[in-house]
Design a protein around this motif. Sequence first.
Motif, mmCIF file in Angstrom:
data_model
loop_
_atom_site.group_PDB
_atom_site.id
_atom_site.type_symbol
_atom_site.label_atom_id
_atom_site.label_comp_id
_atom_site.label_asym_id
_atom_site.label_seq_id
_atom_site.Cartn_x
_atom_site.Cartn_y
_atom_site.Cartn_z
ATOM 1 N N THR A 2 -56.538 28.890 -22.576
ATOM 2 C CA THR A 2 -57.839 29.422 -22.956
ATOM 3 C C THR A 2 -58.927 28.436 -22.598
ATOM 4 O O THR A 2 -58.776 27.232 -22.744
ATOM 5 N N ARG A 14 -64.909 32.656 -24.560
ATOM 6 C CA ARG A 14 -63.505 32.310 -24.610
ATOM 7 C C ARG A 14 -62.714 33.289 -23.745
ATOM 8 O O ARG A 14 -62.874 34.489 -23.836
ATOM 9 N N ARG A 16 -58.902 34.714 -22.351
ATOM 10 C CA ARG A 16 -57.545 34.892 -22.847
ATOM 11 C C ARG A 16 -56.615 35.359 -21.728
ATOM 12 O O ARG A 16 -57.061 35.931 -20.740
ATOM 13 N N HIS A 17 -55.340 35.092 -21.939
ATOM 14 C CA HIS A 17 -54.323 35.635 -21.052
ATOM 15 C C HIS A 17 -54.118 37.113 -21.369
ATOM 16 O O HIS A 17 -54.194 37.523 -22.529
ATOM 17 N N GLU A 18 -53.831 37.884 -20.344
ATOM 18 C CA GLU A 18 -53.563 39.306 -20.526
ATOM 19 C C GLU A 18 -52.495 39.732 -19.525
ATOM 20 O O GLU A 18 -52.683 39.619 -18.318
ATOM 21 N N LEU A 102 -57.674 34.833 -16.043
ATOM 22 C CA LEU A 102 -57.925 34.928 -17.476
ATOM 23 C C LEU A 102 -59.000 35.978 -17.744
ATOM 24 O O LEU A 102 -59.895 36.191 -16.923
ATOM 25 N N GLY A 104 -61.917 37.968 -20.346
ATOM 26 C CA GLY A 104 -62.888 37.817 -21.425
ATOM 27 C C GLY A 104 -63.638 39.112 -21.622
ATOM 28 O O GLY A 104 -63.558 40.033 -20.796
ATOM 29 N N ASN A 165 -52.898 33.780 -31.584
ATOM 30 C CA ASN A 165 -53.856 34.886 -31.621
ATOM 31 C C ASN A 165 -53.380 36.026 -30.713
ATOM 32 O O ASN A 165 -54.095 36.504 -29.829
ATOM 33 N N LYS A 203 -51.813 40.172 -25.119
ATOM 34 C CA LYS A 203 -52.978 39.302 -24.979
ATOM 35 C C LYS A 203 -52.816 38.110 -25.923
ATOM 36 O O LYS A 203 -52.417 38.279 -27.073
ATOM 37 N N TYR A 204 -53.131 36.920 -25.424
ATOM 38 C CA TYR A 204 -52.976 35.721 -26.241
ATOM 39 C C TYR A 204 -53.894 34.619 -25.730
ATOM 40 O O TYR A 204 -54.426 34.701 -24.613
ATOM 41 N N ASP A 205 -54.068 33.581 -26.561
ATOM 42 C CA ASP A 205 -54.961 32.482 -26.212
ATOM 43 C C ASP A 205 -54.238 31.457 -25.335
ATOM 44 O O ASP A 205 -53.849 31.760 -24.228
#
Length: 236
Positions: A2, A14, A16-18, A102, A104, A165, A203-205
């Motif tokens: 992130t 911020r 995030r991965h998706e 990444l 957002g 998250n 989805k995660y940080d």
Amino acid sequence: MTTGTTIGTTEPFRLRHEVKHQLSPQEDLVLASRLRKLFPRDGHAGPDGSYRVTSLYFDTPYDTALREKLDGVNRREKFRLRYYGERPDFLKLEKKFKVNGLCGKRSAHLTLEEAERLLSGEDAFLLERGEPLLSELYHKLHGTLLRPRTVVCYDREAFLYAPGNVRVTLDRNLRTCGDSAGFLSPGLFPLKPLDALTVLEVKYDAFLPDLVRLAVQTPDRRAGACSKYALCRRFD
């Protein structure tokens, strides 16, 4: 990992991965049963554990958002109007963007009246409200001729896991009407581009916990770019 970045604004966001995958009905059945035992559902879910998501995506006359998605452009964005449930009582304008793999998102609330004005071509209020995202949309409506393009509707079952998250979603019954008609008066969207397949999104940080990574595994899962917007554009 992130990170913070800026896109069309000086405000940091911020990222995030998706990760997205397509699931067969059999894979969906197995995975959904496993996730329900491990993780709490999203609090907005209805009695059946899911909720409806209806979005109206914008694009330029040159299909910029669609082409950049299909071409895998490293830095891209798309705008959409979205509401949850059966009625458009609470709408959000969202700008989703991707940078170096990444993702957002920025968002702003719109009233039903404002959404109706926007879709009828009355957009001066976007500047009057003085919010950066609304101002950006105004300038792109006039500068790049961004316009409403396609409705995307589906039923979502969502699960949460606090470490990392993490948000895991199963999007089913993807449907559209092939254009922007009917977005604010939801009815039957007869066109179904996925033919009973489910879209899994994770989805995660900064990190994906091992518990989640193992929980979402299914044999022979089809991985790769899976854009619900691109799928629904097939009916243009």
